[in-house]
Design a protein around this motif. Structure first.
Motif, PDB file in Angstrom:
ATOM      1  N   UNK A 139       1.128  -0.770   0.310  1.00  0.00           N
ATOM      2  CA  UNK A 139      -0.136  -0.206  -0.388  1.00  0.00           C
ATOM      3  C   UNK A 139       1.241   0.888   0.199  1.00  0.00           C
ATOM      4  N   UNK A 140       1.978   1.196   0.417  1.00  0.00           N
ATOM      5  CA  UNK A 140       2.998   2.305   0.573  1.00  0.00           C
ATOM      6  C   UNK A 140       3.855   2.525  -0.832  1.00  0.00           C
ATOM      7  N   UNK A 141       4.460   1.552  -1.641  1.00  0.00           N
ATOM      8  CA  UNK A 141       4.455   1.714  -2.257  1.00  0.00           C
ATOM      9  C   UNK A 141       3.516   2.371  -3.588  1.00  0.00           C
TER      10      UNK A 141
ATOM     11  N   UNK B 235       0.701   8.659   0.778  1.00  0.00           N
ATOM     12  CA  UNK B 235       1.648   7.878   1.798  1.00  0.00           C
ATOM     13  C   UNK B 235       1.465   8.346   3.351  1.00  0.00           C
ATOM     14  N   UNK B 236       2.169   9.725   3.222  1.00  0.00           N
ATOM     15  CA  UNK B 236       2.062   9.909   5.289  1.00  0.00           C
ATOM     16  C   UNK B 236       0.973   9.967   5.508  1.00  0.00           C
ATOM     17  N   UNK B 237      -0.385   9.844   5.006  1.00  0.00           N
ATOM     18  CA  UNK B 237      -1.285   9.113   5.528  1.00  0.00           C
ATOM     19  C   UNK B 237      -1.485   7.661   6.101  1.00  0.00           C
ATOM     20  N   UNK B 238      -0.818   6.907   4.749  1.00  0.00           N
ATOM     21  CA  UNK B 238      -1.169   5.896   5.136  1.00  0.00           C
ATOM     22  C   UNK B 238      -0.036   5.190   6.547  1.00  0.00           C
TER      23      UNK B 238
ATOM     24  N   UNK C  50      10.675   6.845  11.924  1.00  0.00           N
ATOM     25  CA  UNK C  50       8.978   7.689  11.661  1.00  0.00           C
ATOM     26  C   UNK C  50       9.400   9.248  10.709  1.00  0.00           C
ATOM     27  N   UNK C  51       9.479   9.652  11.763  1.00  0.00           N
ATOM     28  CA  UNK C  51      10.642  10.539  11.773  1.00  0.00           C
ATOM     29  C   UNK C  51      11.413  11.413  10.575  1.00  0.00           C
TER      30      UNK C  51
END
Length: 446
Positions: free
Chosen positions: A20-22, A185-188, A170-171
């Motif tokens: 999902x991120x890719x 992407x950031x939301x997921x 994460x940061x």
């Protein structure tokens, strides 16, 4: 079949998060070169593996009940060993070789990336070489090194840096410009991180709020085994099934406050006021049990395990309770439950011990044998010859001599003991065509 499928639950969870991120990344970003794509993809995959490992650490009951905690931690171990491979590919490509990595050149990354990498290195070292036997059990030298220099309790604290590493990476993701501007992407990524870390912190809060139990009785049935009777301070007894185990954590004692797993030896029917646990002196934690005193308090996390499932309780199938050493504790619990409900099923209690000093509860076994005609007990010693008992190991010859050979075909076998005994028992059952459906094995390989 279900158990084998469940072994893939956490790896597939990591793959789904990764996919999902890719997908979100490629919607708005063109990598341009294979180098950029593989660097990004392996970095994202590493992060997804880390989140899945955090979820395993909270011991989710719905998975543990079907898969077993030992198998969950085995999956944890293999995923943890895959992590440095993906991470190595990421950092080597991203930083164009190890020279820039070692020179602390962060022009292509961030200080968060370095913090995440360094803490993750500590976490992986403690996990692979100290806390898990998945890898080091293949080397006697590494096992000796672990026993001599690497104390488990100390490294548990270092292993918890995994949470620091997750937060730092994460940061670090948000310092990559083509990720920083990608809302999907950031939301997921944020959602996955909040779920994993949120579940972890809720789990830790739950541990801190566990009810306290007080030690009301201590005895030593053998020179190396302690038996503790525990009574809840608030009157609410732990709800457990026969044959299960729990994590015990001393909260105001001279011994370590780290949690350790032990089987409950009492039957639930006998635990309305007190619960019994037996612990053998065998490690850096248990060697201090002589410091435990009456009125010391502890918490009980659990229970865990499915050694004696519901369908087995209701069955009338013959049962073999096969134990090695202190592995007798869950089998004592199961036996005591069967006796408490006036079971009529055929029960063979087979116990392999080292020396006569290890023998306990013989009077109880004799009393059960006198009262329940379908019960028999069969003891064998491997460390010394004990008058009246056979000498050797639990093997096919012993089973034959004890008149238990027919139980290969008709009985369900419950097996618990140290690793060498378990390996021998598995071979014995396999060689005599005992099926997986007939076999229930409890092994503490974590």
């Amino acid at each position: 079949m279900k158990k084998n499928l469940l072994k893939w639950f956490f790896p597939m969870l990591a793959v789904l998060m990764f996919g999902s991120l890719i997908w979100a990344l490629l919607r708005e970003f063109n990598p341009g070169t294979a180098q950029v794509f593989f660097s990004t993809a392996t970095g994202v995959l590493s992060y997804c593996i880390m989140l899945s490992l955090v979820l395993i650490a909270v011991r989710p009951k719905m998975i543990e009940k079907e898969l077993g905690l030992t198998e969950m931690y085995e999956v944890h171990g293999w995923m943890a060993m895959a992590l440095p491979i993906t991470l190595l590919i990421h950092v080597t490509i991203r930083w164009s070789g190890w020279e820039r990595i070692l020179s602390l050149d962060i022009s292509d990354t961030s200080i968060w990336g370095y913090v995440g990498l360094l803490t993750l290195f500590v976490v992986m070292f403690t996990g692979i070489f100290v806390l898990s036997d998945t890898f080091i059990q293949k080397s006697n030298k590494l096992l000796k090194l672990k026993e001599t220099y690497f104390k488990r309790n100390r490294h548990l604290w270092l292993h918890r840096l995994a949470i620091v590493s997750v937060i730092a990476i994460h940061f670090h993701l948000y310092n990559v410009i083509y990720i920083r501007n990608n809302i999907v992407f950031r939301g997921l990524a944020t959602s996955y991180t909040v779920i994993a870390l949120g579940w972890y912190f809720i789990y830790k809060i739950h541990l801190a709020r566990l009810p306290k139990y007080k030690i009301v009785h201590i005895e030593k049935p053998t020179p190396t085994i302690y038996k503790f009777h525990l009574k809840p301070e608030n009157g609410e007894m732990v709800n457990y099934e026969a044959g299960q185990y729990a994590f015990f954590r001393f909260v105001d004692s001279s011994v370590s406050s780290e949690a350790h797993p032990f089987s409950l030896s009492s039957a639930p029917e006998h635990s309305r006021e007190v619960v019994e646990v037996m612990i053998k002196e065998s490690g850096d934690f248990t060697n201090n049990l002589d410091q435990v005193e009456i009125d010391d308090r502890l918490t009980i996390e659990g229970p865990y395990g499915n050694y004696y499932p519901e369908e087995e309780k209701k069955a009338e199938t013959p049962m073999v309770l096969l134990s090695g050493g202190i592995g007798v504790t869950p089998n004592l619990s199961v036996l005591r439950h069967e006796i408490a409900v006036n079971s009529n099923r055929r029960i063979a209690f087979v116990w392999g011990l080292d020396v006569e000093d290890d023998l306990m509860h013989l009077d109880e076994l004799k009393e059960i044998a006198e009262t329940f005609p379908n019960f028999s007990y069969h003891l064998i010693f491997s460390g010394e010859e004990v008058p009246g008992y056979p000498f050797g190991f639990i093997d096919h010859d012993f089973i034959q001599k004890e008149g238990l050979e027919e139980l290969y075909d008709t009985a369900n076998w419950h097996v618990c003991g140290p690793p060498p005994m378990l390996a021998a028992a598995k071979g014995l059952l396999t060689d005599n065509n005992v099926t997986d459906q007939q076999t229930f094995i409890e092994e503490f390989a974590f």
